[in-house]
Design a protein around this motif. Structure first.
Motif, PDB file in Angstrom:
ATOM      1  N   PRO A  91      22.444  38.421  40.656  1.00  0.00           N
ATOM      2  CA  PRO A  91      23.907  38.367  40.573  1.00  0.00           C
ATOM      3  C   PRO A  91      24.396  37.081  39.915  1.00  0.00           C
ATOM      4  N   PHE A  92      25.567  37.170  39.316  1.00  0.00           N
ATOM      5  CA  PHE A  92      26.171  36.030  38.620  1.00  0.00           C
ATOM      6  C   PHE A  92      26.950  35.182  39.636  1.00  0.00           C
ATOM      7  N   TYR A  93      26.237  34.431  40.455  1.00  0.00           N
ATOM      8  CA  TYR A  93      26.898  33.662  41.515  1.00  0.00           C
ATOM      9  C   TYR A  93      27.797  32.568  40.938  1.00  0.00           C
ATOM     10  N   ASN A  94      27.260  31.728  40.056  1.00  0.00           N
ATOM     11  CA  ASN A  94      28.063  30.636  39.493  1.00  0.00           C
ATOM     12  C   ASN A  94      29.246  31.167  38.693  1.00  0.00           C
ATOM     13  N   THR A  95      29.023  32.259  37.986  1.00  0.00           N
ATOM     14  CA  THR A  95      30.114  32.882  37.239  1.00  0.00           C
ATOM     15  C   THR A  95      31.191  33.372  38.206  1.00  0.00           C
ATOM     16  N   TRP A  96      30.742  33.948  39.308  1.00  0.00           N
ATOM     17  CA  TRP A  96      31.662  34.417  40.340  1.00  0.00           C
ATOM     18  C   TRP A  96      32.523  33.270  40.867  1.00  0.00           C
ATOM     19  N   GLN A  97      31.906  32.133  41.125  1.00  0.00           N
ATOM     20  CA  GLN A  97      32.663  30.985  41.624  1.00  0.00           C
ATOM     21  C   GLN A  97      33.679  30.482  40.595  1.00  0.00           C
ATOM     22  N   ALA A  98      33.285  30.513  39.306  1.00  0.00           N
ATOM     23  CA  ALA A  98      34.211  30.083  38.258  1.00  0.00           C
ATOM     24  C   ALA A  98      35.383  31.056  38.130  1.00  0.00           C
ATOM     25  N   LEU A  99      35.102  32.357  38.261  1.00  0.00           N
ATOM     26  CA  LEU A  99      36.162  33.362  38.152  1.00  0.00           C
ATOM     27  C   LEU A  99      37.135  33.270  39.314  1.00  0.00           C
ATOM     28  N   LYS A 100      36.649  32.886  40.489  1.00  0.00           N
ATOM     29  CA  LYS A 100      37.512  32.801  41.668  1.00  0.00           C
ATOM     30  C   LYS A 100      38.607  31.739  41.511  1.00  0.00           C
ATOM     31  N   LYS A 101      38.420  30.835  40.567  1.00  0.00           N
ATOM     32  CA  LYS A 101      39.436  29.812  40.334  1.00  0.00           C
ATOM     33  C   LYS A 101      40.626  30.355  39.551  1.00  0.00           C
ATOM     34  N   ILE A 102      40.482  31.557  38.988  1.00  0.00           N
ATOM     35  CA  ILE A 102      41.580  32.191  38.263  1.00  0.00           C
ATOM     36  C   ILE A 102      42.497  32.853  39.286  1.00  0.00           C
ATOM     37  N   PRO A 103      43.771  32.500  39.334  1.00  0.00           N
ATOM     38  CA  PRO A 103      44.661  32.991  40.397  1.00  0.00           C
ATOM     39  C   PRO A 103      44.691  34.509  40.528  1.00  0.00           C
ATOM     40  N   GLU A 104      44.668  35.244  39.401  1.00  0.00           N
ATOM     41  CA  GLU A 104      44.810  36.699  39.483  1.00  0.00           C
ATOM     42  C   GLU A 104      43.491  37.424  39.753  1.00  0.00           C
ATOM     43  N   PHE A 105      42.392  36.686  39.924  1.00  0.00           N
ATOM     44  CA  PHE A 105      41.100  37.320  40.142  1.00  0.00           C
ATOM     45  C   PHE A 105      41.029  37.970  41.526  1.00  0.00           C
ATOM     46  N   LYS A 106      40.624  39.231  41.548  1.00  0.00           N
ATOM     47  CA  LYS A 106      40.433  39.985  42.788  1.00  0.00           C
ATOM     48  C   LYS A 106      39.019  40.557  42.768  1.00  0.00           C
ATOM     49  N   SER A 107      38.228  40.216  43.772  1.00  0.00           N
ATOM     50  CA  SER A 107      36.810  40.531  43.729  1.00  0.00           C
ATOM     51  C   SER A 107      36.492  41.996  43.959  1.00  0.00           C
ATOM     52  N   GLN A 108      37.358  42.731  44.662  1.00  0.00           N
ATOM     53  CA  GLN A 108      37.000  44.075  45.080  1.00  0.00           C
ATOM     54  C   GLN A 108      37.605  45.168  44.206  1.00  0.00           C
ATOM     55  N   LYS A 109      38.017  44.829  43.005  1.00  0.00           N
ATOM     56  CA  LYS A 109      38.464  45.861  42.075  1.00  0.00           C
ATOM     57  C   LYS A 109      38.085  45.460  40.648  1.00  0.00           C
ATOM     58  N   ASP A 110      37.897  46.491  39.809  1.00  0.00           N
ATOM     59  CA  ASP A 110      37.602  46.226  38.407  1.00  0.00           C
ATOM     60  C   ASP A 110      38.758  45.457  37.787  1.00  0.00           C
ATOM     61  N   GLN A 111      38.402  44.489  36.929  1.00  0.00           N
ATOM     62  CA  GLN A 111      39.448  43.674  36.311  1.00  0.00           C
ATOM     63  C   GLN A 111      39.136  43.361  34.862  1.00  0.00           C
ATOM     64  N   MET A 112      40.190  43.206  34.083  1.00  0.00           N
ATOM     65  CA  MET A 112      40.092  42.649  32.733  1.00  0.00           C
ATOM     66  C   MET A 112      41.013  41.440  32.699  1.00  0.00           C
ATOM     67  N   ILE A 113      40.411  40.265  32.458  1.00  0.00           N
ATOM     68  CA  ILE A 113      41.161  39.013  32.566  1.00  0.00           C
ATOM     69  C   ILE A 113      41.040  38.237  31.268  1.00  0.00           C
ATOM     70  N   ILE A 114      42.166  37.789  30.736  1.00  0.00           N
ATOM     71  CA  ILE A 114      42.138  36.862  29.602  1.00  0.00           C
ATOM     72  C   ILE A 114      41.723  35.493  30.132  1.00  0.00           C
ATOM     73  N   LEU A 115      40.675  34.942  29.561  1.00  0.00           N
ATOM     74  CA  LEU A 115      40.113  33.683  30.059  1.00  0.00           C
ATOM     75  C   LEU A 115      40.798  32.502  29.380  1.00  0.00           C
ATOM     76  N   ASP A 116      41.562  31.745  30.149  1.00  0.00           N
ATOM     77  CA  ASP A 116      42.185  30.528  29.626  1.00  0.00           C
ATOM     78  C   ASP A 116      41.154  29.413  29.482  1.00  0.00           C
ATOM     79  N   ASP A 117      40.075  29.505  30.259  1.00  0.00           N
ATOM     80  CA  ASP A 117      39.009  28.505  30.197  1.00  0.00           C
ATOM     81  C   ASP A 117      37.658  29.220  30.029  1.00  0.00           C
ATOM     82  N   PRO A 118      37.427  29.847  28.868  1.00  0.00           N
ATOM     83  CA  PRO A 118      36.168  30.585  28.682  1.00  0.00           C
ATOM     84  C   PRO A 118      34.934  29.693  28.685  1.00  0.00           C
ATOM     85  N   LEU A 119      35.115  28.391  28.398  1.00  0.00           N
ATOM     86  CA  LEU A 119      33.972  27.492  28.364  1.00  0.00           C
ATOM     87  C   LEU A 119      33.315  27.374  29.735  1.00  0.00           C
TER      88      LEU A 119
END
Length: 744
Positions: free
Chosen positions: A671-699
């Protein structure tokens, strides 16, 4: 068209095995036996390779000899050419008379029906005027490959006046000579161009069009061409000329790139790199499209390879199947002993090779049980490896000419952008820009003349000839600063305001630079041809019903038995017949993914739009990913999924602006654990549903993904150890598949 049994079997095999297929012939399958018959050297294979670096003063090229070396290695080791049947004309050998003799003696006099012939030319090209009194020739402008001793400069080389081009051969004459070769299995490769920009360089790349105005064609050449036409017309010679592959379309330029201690034609590198790595064969249109994908991030749409062929042309590249079914990333050139093995890098994209790190590991595909080799030095396209694990007892003499496949890819954790400065900037601008870039972490440094670059900071006025959308700008707009691809094409949304100070411009571009670095890091994970995971993805459009656009699939680890009826049933699935996929603006897309392996996978899909935005699709996870999770828990073995699903309510559409876009599908057995932690910093991120998110900080997401792949690799491979300076990525752990398409 009527096919004999041999041609039918070749075509059937290629359609089934080539990209987009789910077929891999096992060693006991009937199809493998057919491949053995077709790959045997029953017919002669002849090649004429022409490369010219040395011209007149100030006009030398640097990559043409590298081109023909790469072709030679490919032909001998991948396609079974005998070295004695490859004639090389380099630099001063490549005169008009030398090429004429080579065609007639090496090809025309030797080739018989059924033989395979290949002609490759790398060098300058130009356009010349055909005078109205020319014999048997229509007046106008013609393409002219420039040969050794073919340029007589004026005393003032910069005047573009009184230039004499002599002792050259018209491109059409080479086509006529090709018609004299008594085989339809002829491929002619031209890594040159004829449209002059008036400049030696295009962005940071060297142009292979002569930067001078039209001279007149040599009268001796026109007389000889007329004789050849008469000979063809008065004989029973077929009008077919086989297949012609050109580095660029009409009105475009061909370029050569710097890869770090080497220069090479951009088209030749992309072409040979793909033919080395692909498993096990590929249709010619797919090969050309893959080359175009490699060229786009460097030259944009200003250099698009082109194919011409007669209606009887073979479906596969060079009219041949590889003599070895498996592709490779490295070729062993010699072995002094098992600690000092000389290798040539063959199957990596130029951008991956640029950052390919020491301690990377390869395995010998010729050994009955794997032998592993570790990279301990590299110089451009060459390196040295040492054996670190003996699956079988090896002798160095057994290794020469063997293929090595990638096992562990080592990449430095500290990778930045190398930025070039527009040479037309004033000295004070260059000083201020260099100072401003030194304060930006994402920039590794300012490029020297011989370094490969990631982007260019410059004035819009400097690159109007390379970007059609800039030609209509007024003088004040042209004075704006912006970022450009290495080939001088403007990167969208990077131009500033009129009168902006260059230091302010650099600071304004900080988010764009971070995006560029993020995309660079993500592309360094692409491993479609070396991944050991079994994963496929179909890209489809919705209009409103789904229709196929393109397909990607890992092939290297396929060992199951193939069936001829599967090939017949799947042969109608042909993608990309006419160049890269062209998709209308605002088209709805979806991906159909399948885990074809025996391990559960986690995955993420990254979209890079034509306007520079980076979007991530993240599948829903039923529970939080924990740091010590040992297995991925989303895509079960054999499971298929549609992204985005109709029930998710998500809509995925192409950009509203013309350009080109890329999709990267990254999957892992952990699993992408570190990626998961980085995504959780995005306010609109919801872990239990499919999402498409524009990444303001893709780096941050790109770095987290690399860290996850590194962690997963350490868990399964005891030959690698944790290193704070390096990402160590095992090909058994992950796959990154890439799509590129044009928005029209």
């Amino acid at each position: 068209m009527k096919w004999d049994r041999r041609t039918f079997l070749q075509t059937l095999l290629t359609w089934g095995i080539a990209q987009g297929s789910i077929i891999w012939p096992s060693y006991n399958s009937r199809l493998y036996k057919y491949h053995k018959v077709l790959a045997e050297p029953t017919d002669r294979k002849l090649a004429l390779l022409i490369g010219i670096n040395t011209y007149t003063k100030n006009l030398g090229l640097k990559g043409c000899l590298t081109d023909i070396e790469r072709q030679k290695d490919l032909l001998i080791n991948r396609f079974g050419f005998h070295p004695k049947n490859i004639l090389i004309l380099s630099n001063e050998q490549a005169t008009r008379q030398g090429i004429k003799n080579a065609f007639l003696e090496h090809l025309v006099n030797q080739a018989k029906p059924g033989d395979v012939a290949l002609v490759h030319f790398s060098g300058y090209g130009a356009q010349v005027k055909i005078p109205s009194n020319s014999p048997n020739t229509i007046p106008g402008v013609a393409n002219y490959p420039i040969l050794a001793q073919g340029i007589i400069p004026s005393e003032d080389n910069q005047s573009n006046k009184n230039i004499t081009i002599t002792n050259n051969i018209l491109e059409e004459t080479l086509f006529l000579l090709g018609k004299l070769i008594d085989t339809e299995k002829l491929t002619m490769v031209f890594d040159t161009s004829y449209c002059s920009t008036g400049e030696i360089n295009q962005g940071s790349l060297r142009v292979r069009s002569l930067p001078y105005k039209f001279p007149e064609a040599n009268i001796d050449e026109l007389v000889w061409q007329a004789e050849l036409k008469n000979k063809i017309q008065n004989s029973k010679i077929s009008a077919n000329y086989g297949t012609i592959l050109s580095a660029a379309r009409k009105g475009q330029i061909a370029t050569e790139i710097k890869g770090g201690n080497f220069s090479v034609g951009l088209f030749t590198y992309a072409l040979t790199q793909y033919l080395w790595s692909v498993t096990p064969a590929s249709r010619i249109n797919i090969v050309l499209n893959k080359a175009t994908e490699e060229i786009l991030p460097i030259m944009g749409e200003n250099q698009q390879p082109e194919q011409q062929s007669n209606i009887k042309q073979s479906l596969f590249a060079y009219y041949l199947l590889p003599t070895n079914l498996q592709g490779a990333e490295v070729l062993v050139s010699s072995a002094e002993d098992l600690d000092n093995i000389q290798v040539i890098f063959t199957g990596f994209s130029v951008n991956i090779l640029r950052h390919y790190g020491l301690n990377s590991i390869f395995h010998n595909i010729s050994s009955t049980s794997s032998s592993f080799f570790q990279l301990h030095s590299r110089d451009g396209l060459k390196g040295k490896v040492r054996q670190i694990f003996k699956g079988t007892t090896s002798r160095q003499t057994d290794l020469t000419g063997k293929f090595l496949q990638e096992s562990v890819r080592c990449l430095p954790k500290i990778i930045g952008l190398t930025v070039a400065l527009d040479p037309k900037l004033q000295r004070i601008e260059r000083v201020d820009a260099t100072s401003a870039f030194s304060a930006i972490d994402t920039v590794a440094g300012i490029a020297s003349d011989e370094e490969p670059v990631d982007c260019i900071l410059g004035l819009l006025a400097s690159f109007t000839s390379s970007s059609s959308n800039l030609t209509t700008l007024n003088s004040s707009e042209k004075s704006k600063y912006g970022l450009f691809l290495p080939g001088g094409v403007q990167i969208p949304n990077t131009s500033g305001k009129t009168g902006e100070a260059i230091k302010s411009s650099v600071e304004r571009l900080r988010p764009n630079l971070e995006n560029l670095l993020a995309v660079k890091l993500l592309r360094l994970t692409v491993n479609e041809n070396s991944s050991k995971l079994l994963f496929s993805i179909n890209l489809e459009g919705l209009n409103p019903d789904p229709y196929p656009i393109d397909r990607r699939e890992t092939n290297r680890n396929k060992t199951f038995t193939s069936q001829i009826d599967k090939i017949e049933n799947n042969s109608h699935e042909v993608y990309n017949l006419q160049g890269l996929p062209k998709i209308a603006r605002g088209t709805r897309l979806r991906c159909c993914i399948q885990n074809q392996g025996n391990k559960t996978l986690d995955f993420i899909i990254i979209g890079i739009s034509s306007n520079g935005k980076v979007t991530a699709y993240i599948p829903a996870h039923e529970k939080e990913i924990e740091c010590d999770t040992q297995d991925a828990s989303f895509l079960e073995p054999g499971m298929k999924n549609i992204i985005p699903s109709s029930s998710s309510g998500l809509t995925w559409t192409t950009s509203s602006t013309r350009g080109w876009e890329q999709i990267l599908s990254i999957s892992s057995i952990y699993p992408f654990y570190n990626t998961w932690q980085a995504l959780k910093k995005i306010p609109e991120f919801k872990s239990q549903k499919d999402q498409m998110i524009i990444l303001d900080d893709p780096l941050s997401i790109a770095k987290a993904l690399l860290e996850d792949l590194n962690t997963a690799s350490l868990k399964i491979n005891k030959m690698i150890t944790s290193n704070s300076d390096t990402y160590n990525l095992d090909v058994q752990v992950w796959s990154t598949l890439s799509f590129t398409y044009q928005i029209i």
